[in-house]
Design a protein around this motif. Structure first.
Motif, mmCIF file in Angstrom:
data_model
loop_
_atom_site.group_PDB
_atom_site.id
_atom_site.type_symbol
_atom_site.label_atom_id
_atom_site.label_comp_id
_atom_site.label_asym_id
_atom_site.label_seq_id
_atom_site.Cartn_x
_atom_site.Cartn_y
_atom_site.Cartn_z
ATOM 1 N N CYS A 213 18.775 37.061 -11.610
ATOM 2 C CA CYS A 213 19.487 37.928 -10.671
ATOM 3 C C CYS A 213 20.894 37.402 -10.401
ATOM 4 N N MET A 214 21.018 36.096 -10.197
ATOM 5 C CA MET A 214 22.336 35.497 -9.938
ATOM 6 C C MET A 214 23.232 35.593 -11.172
ATOM 7 N N GLN A 215 22.651 35.419 -12.350
ATOM 8 C CA GLN A 215 23.443 35.564 -13.570
ATOM 9 C C GLN A 215 23.987 36.980 -13.704
ATOM 10 N N ASP A 216 23.157 37.958 -13.353
ATOM 11 C CA ASP A 216 23.609 39.353 -13.389
ATOM 12 C C ASP A 216 24.759 39.593 -12.419
ATOM 13 N N ALA A 217 24.798 38.788 -11.344
ATOM 14 C CA ALA A 217 25.871 38.927 -10.355
ATOM 15 C C ALA A 217 27.088 38.063 -10.698
ATOM 16 N N GLY A 218 27.014 37.332 -11.823
ATOM 17 C CA GLY A 218 28.149 36.538 -12.267
ATOM 18 C C GLY A 218 28.126 35.080 -11.876
ATOM 19 N N TYR A 219 26.945 34.561 -11.462
ATOM 20 C CA TYR A 219 26.845 33.162 -11.037
ATOM 21 C C TYR A 219 25.916 32.396 -11.967
ATOM 22 N N ASP A 220 26.270 31.138 -12.247
ATOM 23 C CA ASP A 220 25.472 30.327 -13.163
ATOM 24 C C ASP A 220 24.905 29.110 -12.439
ATOM 25 N N TYR A 221 23.793 29.316 -11.761
ATOM 26 C CA TYR A 221 23.071 28.227 -11.102
ATOM 27 C C TYR A 221 21.651 28.230 -11.652
ATOM 28 N N ARG A 222 21.120 27.040 -11.933
ATOM 29 C CA ARG A 222 19.772 26.957 -12.501
ATOM 30 C C ARG A 222 18.694 27.241 -11.472
ATOM 31 N N ILE A 223 18.868 26.688 -10.268
ATOM 32 C CA ILE A 223 17.884 26.838 -9.200
ATOM 33 C C ILE A 223 18.637 27.047 -7.886
ATOM 34 N N PRO A 224 17.993 27.614 -6.861
ATOM 35 C CA PRO A 224 18.690 27.859 -5.589
ATOM 36 C C PRO A 224 19.284 26.600 -4.962
#
Length: 312
Positions: A213-224
């Motif tokens: 979901c975060m990748q779809d929003a343009g963010y690259d984090y592995r875990i919260p």
């Protein structure tokens, strides 16, 4: 809340280094049921199995009042004054950070920082912190040392009690030290249940969905947890808001909004709570003797607090 940032940092580090491993908790044959719960994202106080075995918030407030009553009398016997503890209640609860930032009521103003009391501007927040520091700095060194017991022997011909006036106050309410009886044991059970739940297959699955979901929003984090550990918007010139309690940047707020939205979409908080609830229930069943002792000790402290506040 003292030690919160240190605990958060330790928890984040353990998750980042450990989330790719099997973890302490074995996979469940029947994962806990997980359903959407909007209250998870409004800071609601949702009961947990071990809550009833803790010293409650109202208990703590009354204990603090009793400690101040006794210690103030002690300090006055030395001709000294000791200020009443200040509590500036904010609009958030401990639930607002239980599973990372989840309280959508405050993220647009505070980002990843703990929310301040309602309706305060950032200028007022800054002044409040400055006043708190100044208030502490105004306490004379000798006064502080007599209160804490760092100064021993006599002061103006009067013997300083063991542990200072603070130690005398805690003994008056039946406590050998400034620590709620069995708090360490119960907190250990709670923390273990919380950490092991994070490693459960259900929560790992939710975290993987959060990442997509975060990748779809343009963010690259592995875990919260990585958002706090390595915020992409921070740098030498721009610190995260929670470091210096300053107004969050647009990038921080936008990240927080996406973070919470993706947690809702993936049922991240709901999954973690479901697993933690099962772990706490097991811990309660397995540690009955400790919890019974804690109940008795807490009842004794409450009795002593009532007597102090009643002037006896």
């Amino acid at each position: 809340m003292k030690g919160t940032r240190a605990v958060l940092a330790l928890a984040v580090a353990s998750f980042i280094t450990g989330c790719s491993t099997t973890g302490a908790q074995e996979a469940r044959e029947t994962p806990p049921a997980v359903l959407p719960n909007p209250e998870e994202y409004r800071g609601a106080l949702i009961p947990m199995p071990l809550d009833a075995h803790q010293f409650g918030l109202e208990d703590e407030r009354r204990l603090e009042q009793a400690i101040h009553t006794v210690s103030r009398t002690c300090m006055e016997s030395f001709g000294l004054d000791w200020p009443r503890p200040r509590r500036d209640p904010g609009p958030s609860t401990i639930e607002s950070r239980r599973y990372g930032v989840t309280d959508e009521r405050f993220i647009k103003k505070f980002g990843y920082s703990p929310p301040a009391p309602a309706n305060m501007t950032w200028e007022e927040i800054g002044r409040s912190h400055s006043k708190s520091r100044e208030r502490t700095a105004r306490i004379p060194e000798t006064t502080r040392r007599i209160y804490t017991g760092e100064k021993t022997g006599k002061h103006d011909g009067r013997e300083i009690p063991e542990g200072g006036c603070r130690g005398e106050a805690y003994r008056k309410v039946g406590m050998a030290k400034p620590e709620i009886p069995y708090a360490n044991e119960i907190n250990h059970l709670r923390l273990t249940a919380w950490k092991q739940a994070r490693q459960s297959p259900t929560v790992r699955k939710a975290a993987a969905e959060w990442r997509v979901c975060m990748q779809d929003a343009g963010y690259d984090y592995r875990i919260p947890e990585e958002v706090i550990a390595s915020p992409h918007w921070a740098g030498a010139e721009r610190k995260p808001s929670w470091v210096e309690m300053t107004k969050p940047s647009t990038e921080e707020v936008d990240t927080a909004v996406a973070d919470v939205r993706c947690k809702k979409n993936s049922l991240f908080a709901e999954s973690w709570r479901a697993a933690e609830t099962e772990n706490q229930a097991s811990a309660r069943a397995d540690n009955g003797e400790v919890l019974r002792k804690a109940k008795a000790a807490h009842a004794e402290v409450r009795r002593a607090v009532r007597e102090v506040l009643a002037g006896r």
